[in-house]
Design a protein around this motif. Structure first.
Motif, mmCIF file in Angstrom:
data_model
loop_
_atom_site.group_PDB
_atom_site.id
_atom_site.type_symbol
_atom_site.label_atom_id
_atom_site.label_comp_id
_atom_site.label_asym_id
_atom_site.label_seq_id
_atom_site.Cartn_x
_atom_site.Cartn_y
_atom_site.Cartn_z
ATOM 1 N N ASP A 285 0.844 -1.199 0.000
ATOM 2 C CA ASP A 285 0.000 0.000 0.000
ATOM 3 C C ASP A 285 0.882 1.251 0.000
ATOM 4 O O ASP A 285 0.843 2.053 0.931
ATOM 5 C CB ASP A 285 -0.889 -0.027 1.243
ATOM 6 N N ARG B 87 -7.069 6.456 -0.709
ATOM 7 C CA ARG B 87 -6.621 5.194 -0.134
ATOM 8 C C ARG B 87 -6.024 4.304 -1.219
ATOM 9 O O ARG B 87 -6.212 4.549 -2.401
ATOM 10 C CB ARG B 87 -7.797 4.489 0.539
ATOM 11 N N GLY B 88 -5.320 3.275 -0.802
ATOM 12 C CA GLY B 88 -4.707 2.368 -1.744
ATOM 13 C C GLY B 88 -3.384 2.911 -2.266
ATOM 14 O O GLY B 88 -2.954 4.015 -1.919
ATOM 15 N N ARG C 71 -6.606 6.787 5.194
ATOM 16 C CA ARG C 71 -6.083 5.443 5.425
ATOM 17 C C ARG C 71 -6.301 5.014 6.878
ATOM 18 O O ARG C 71 -6.568 3.844 7.149
ATOM 19 C CB ARG C 71 -4.591 5.404 5.081
#
Length: 272
Positions: A117, A210-211, A264
């Motif tokens: 991530d 995110r990610g 996150r």
């Protein structure tokens, strides 16, 4: 046997250090000047190879400076010098009594090891070393994984960039690449580029950060080049409510990075 201090401004080691003020010399030798005890300690702690540390005992005042001098005192590569010699090799006006000559890491995009991530920062066309250093300090504080200087107009290991980063530059993978190479590398690894663009219609807070993510920042004077006008790049803006039309690049980096960190953390808290 304790060697006498270097007193001559024309000493070969002093002259070699002074030549590193020039970018071409830094690039040719792979060495740079690190000014400041805290910055040198962080370089050492990160495993950087320190070629020489000049120490002027009369100027050692901070705890970091005394710690550094104690750690390196008995190495042949740590010559004592007079204050005048230290002033000659120092890059900035403020000195802790120590100046180091350090080998600069030379990483490529292929050298960067990423987790599942990753959070990356790309700074394109940066020309002011102080701005780059401030971005690096922000990146370190936010816990991002790497920095790519895309088509930079200054070398990342410019002594002013190191000083502005407070030495955090040595704790991060910092890579120089072209913008075209950087885009291809990000896309190939499934890392979504999100670019700060002044007139982008989408507010940064409305985007899912995110990610695997890369925050893309341009120079304050010109913004990003057309290389980033790519359908695979998400353009976002930071609302400006005054007469200024842009932020310092390190401030923009902080806003976008900490929003990504916030999103996150929410995902982690909810177990999503």
């Amino acid at each position: 046997m304790i060697q006498p201090p270097i007193t001559s401004l024309t000493n070969p080691r002093v002259k070699a250090a002074v030549r590193l003020r020039d970018r071409r010399e830094r690039e040719l030798t792979g060495l740079t000047i690190v000014d400041g005890a805290r910055e040198i300690l962080r370089a050492l702690d990160a495993g950087a190879r320190v070629e020489t540390v000049f120490v002027a005992d009369d100027l050692l005042r901070t705890p970091d400076a005394h710690e550094l001098a104690a750690r390196l005192r008995h190495r042949p590569s740590t010559p004592a010098v007079t204050p005048a010699v230290l002033a000659k090799v120092a890059y900035g006006e403020r000195s802790d009594g120590v100046v180091a000559i350090v080998e600069t890491p030379r990483l490529t995009l292929g050298d960067v090891v990423l987790g599942d991530d990753p959070l990356i920062v790309v700074v394109e066309g940066v020309e002011k070393p102080g701005n780059l250093g401030a971005v690096l300090r922000t990146v370190d504080s936010a816990g991002a994984d790497a920095v790519v200087a895309a088509d930079p107009r200054t070398d990342p290991f410019n002594p002013n960039a190191i000083r502005a980063s407070l030495g955090t530059i040595f704790a991060l993978p910092v890579v120089v690449a072209t913008s075209t190479e950087t885009i291809a590398w990000l896309i190939d690894r499934g890392i979504r580029p999100v670019a700060a663009v002044v007139d982008a219609p989408t507010d940064y807070a409305a985007v899912d950060l995110r990610g695997p993510l890369a925050v893309i920042l341009g120079s304050e004077a010109e913004g990003l080049t057309t290389a980033w006008h790519d359908p695979r790049v998400t353009a976002v803006s930071i609302p400006m409510h005054g007469i200024a039309d842009s932020l310092n690049v390190s401030i923009a980096a902080a806003i976008l990075l900490y929003e990504a960190v916030r999103q996150r953390s929410l995902r982690t808290d909810r177990g999503a």
